[in-house]
Design a protein around this motif. Structure first.
Motif, PDB file in Angstrom:
ATOM      1  N   ARG A   6       1.335   6.814  -6.721  1.00 30.40           N
ATOM      2  CA  ARG A   6       0.270   7.770  -7.053  1.00 30.40           C
ATOM      3  C   ARG A   6       0.747   9.208  -6.880  1.00 30.40           C
ATOM      4  O   ARG A   6       0.248  10.117  -7.540  1.00 30.40           O
ATOM      5  N   GLY A   7       1.715   9.394  -5.974  1.00 34.77           N
ATOM      6  CA  GLY A   7       2.276  10.730  -5.763  1.00 34.77           C
ATOM      7  C   GLY A   7       3.348  11.100  -6.763  1.00 34.77           C
ATOM      8  O   GLY A   7       3.925  12.183  -6.676  1.00 34.77           O
ATOM      9  N   ALA A  22      -0.538   6.393   4.351  1.00 30.71           N
ATOM     10  CA  ALA A  22      -0.643   7.856   4.308  1.00 30.71           C
ATOM     11  C   ALA A  22       0.281   8.504   5.339  1.00 30.71           C
ATOM     12  O   ALA A  22       0.901   9.542   5.059  1.00 30.71           O
ATOM     13  N   ALA A  23       0.387   7.889   6.513  1.00 29.33           N
ATOM     14  CA  ALA A  23       1.291   8.419   7.536  1.00 29.33           C
ATOM     15  C   ALA A  23       2.741   8.319   7.084  1.00 29.33           C
ATOM     16  O   ALA A  23       3.544   9.237   7.277  1.00 29.33           O
ATOM     17  N   GLU A  60       0.825  -1.212   0.000  1.00 29.37           N
ATOM     18  CA  GLU A  60       0.000   0.000   0.000  1.00 29.37           C
ATOM     19  C   GLU A  60       0.858   1.259   0.000  1.00 29.37           C
ATOM     20  O   GLU A  60       0.538   2.250  -0.667  1.00 29.37           O
ATOM     21  N   ALA A  61       1.977   1.221   0.741  1.00 29.35           N
ATOM     22  CA  ALA A  61       2.884   2.375   0.739  1.00 29.35           C
ATOM     23  C   ALA A  61       3.493   2.570  -0.641  1.00 29.35           C
ATOM     24  O   ALA A  61       3.630   3.706  -1.126  1.00 29.35           O
ATOM     25  N   ARG A  66      -4.198   1.681   3.994  1.00 27.60           N
ATOM     26  CA  ARG A  66      -4.029   2.991   3.369  1.00 27.60           C
ATOM     27  C   ARG A  66      -3.788   4.076   4.412  1.00 27.60           C
ATOM     28  O   ARG A  66      -3.119   5.081   4.123  1.00 27.60           O
ATOM     29  N   GLU A  67      -4.312   3.890   5.617  1.00 27.34           N
ATOM     30  CA  GLU A  67      -4.107   4.888   6.665  1.00 27.34           C
ATOM     31  C   GLU A  67      -2.660   4.883   7.159  1.00 27.34           C
ATOM     32  O   GLU A  67      -2.077   5.937   7.442  1.00 27.34           O
ATOM     33  N   THR A  80       0.975   4.191  -2.773  1.00 29.11           N
ATOM     34  CA  THR A  80       0.797   5.590  -2.380  1.00 29.11           C
ATOM     35  C   THR A  80       1.917   6.457  -2.935  1.00 29.11           C
ATOM     36  O   THR A  80       1.677   7.548  -3.471  1.00 29.11           O
ATOM     37  N   ALA A 100       3.816   8.237   3.946  1.00 27.72           N
ATOM     38  CA  ALA A 100       4.029   9.189   2.858  1.00 27.72           C
ATOM     39  C   ALA A 100       4.203  10.597   3.398  1.00 27.72           C
ATOM     40  O   ALA A 100       5.038  11.371   2.889  1.00 27.72           O
ATOM     41  N   TRP A 101       3.447  10.960   4.421  1.00 29.30           N
ATOM     42  CA  TRP A 101       3.603  12.298   5.001  1.00 29.30           C
ATOM     43  C   TRP A 101       4.970  12.454   5.658  1.00 29.30           C
ATOM     44  O   TRP A 101       5.654  13.465   5.435  1.00 29.30           O
ATOM     45  N   SER A 155       7.533  13.155   3.152  1.00 27.76           N
ATOM     46  CA  SER A 155       7.294  14.291   2.260  1.00 27.76           C
ATOM     47  C   SER A 155       7.970  15.560   2.757  1.00 27.76           C
ATOM     48  O   SER A 155       8.375  15.679   3.917  1.00 27.76           O
TER      49      SER A 155
END
Length: 245
Positions: A21-22, A219-220, A14-15, A215-216, A18, A222-223, A226
């Motif tokens: 997609r970015g 998302a953490a 999933e990571a 996905r949750e 993610t 990926a943040w 970032s």
């Protein structure tokens, strides 16, 4: 360019999706070629670019080759998510099998260290980068008996993350960790447990009343990787629905 260890399934897959997609090119690494190739297929299905490297992160030669392959194929390494991990067979501390103890520590802790060793070496020489390590909320509490090996391995990742973060931030390598709680993967089930039984058990102990979705957690990750988290250094972000609050 992002590298994800344990990228063949679950949170790692999933990571990887993610990141793709970015806009990142993603290399997924792990022991199972078929799982890795399926992740690459999914990356391509969302319009991304990816490739797979079969690697055992407990072996220095594999960790070095994994990073070298990512750089050679795609021209650099900017993000790494060191996610490879195993649960082991739960047992009380005095009854834990020595081979299980050794394998859990080898994958979950030594694997993170070896991955960082070669990721950091490249990033230091090429302007920096961001690393996220996979720890666990079980490293913060001992509410579930029998997880001594897993808890010790993940607590070690958290401390290793903070140590490395202080050592290398001055050279532009920013290192953090994520600590998931129960997540909707096979690890969230106890032996023989159904989905309904797992969900009932989780509702009784997790304030948010459910397991996380992969996905949750992604998302953490990926943040943390970032530019929006550019001033976050040496942090272990707990994502567990309040279970360790």
């Amino acid at each position: 360019m992002a590298l994800v260890t344990g990228g063949g399934k679950n949170i790692g897959r999933e990571a990887a999706l993610t990141f793709a997609r970015g806009g990142a090119t993603v290399v997924v690494a792990g022991p199972g070629r078929a799982d890795l190739e399926e992740t690459v297929r999914l990356i391509e299905a969302v319009g991304g670019r990816g490739s797979a490297v079969v690697a055992d992160v407990t072996r220095a030669a594999d960790a070095a080759a994994m990073v070298a392959a990512a750089v050679e194929r795609h021209g650099g390494l900017h993000i790494a998510f060191n996610n490879a991990g195993i649960f082991g067979t739960p047992a009380p501390v005095a009854e834990q099998d020595e081979d299980v103890w050794s394998s859990v520590l080898a994958v979950n802790t030594t694997g993170v260290w070896l991955s960082m060793k070669y990721e950091i070496a490249h990033m230091r020489a090429h302007g920096g980068g961001a690393i996220v390590n996979s720890a666990s909320n079980i490293g913060f509490h001992t509410r579930r008996p029998g997880l001594g090996a897993y808890a010790a391995s993940k607590a070690a990742v958290s401390v290793l993350t903070r140590t490395a973060a202080r050592e290398y931030i001055g050279e532009g390598v920013r290192i953090n960790a994520v600590s998931p709680g129960g997540t909707d993967t096979p690890m969230s089930f106890r032996p023989g447990e159904t989905v309904g039984e797992r969900d009932a058990r989780v509702r009784a102990v997790v304030p948010a009343g459910r397991v996380a979705e992969t996905r949750e957690i992604a998302a953490a990750v990926a943040w943390l990787a970032s530019d929006e988290a550019a001033f976050v250094v040496g942090h272990d972000l707990v994502v567990d629905g309040g279970a360790s609050a």
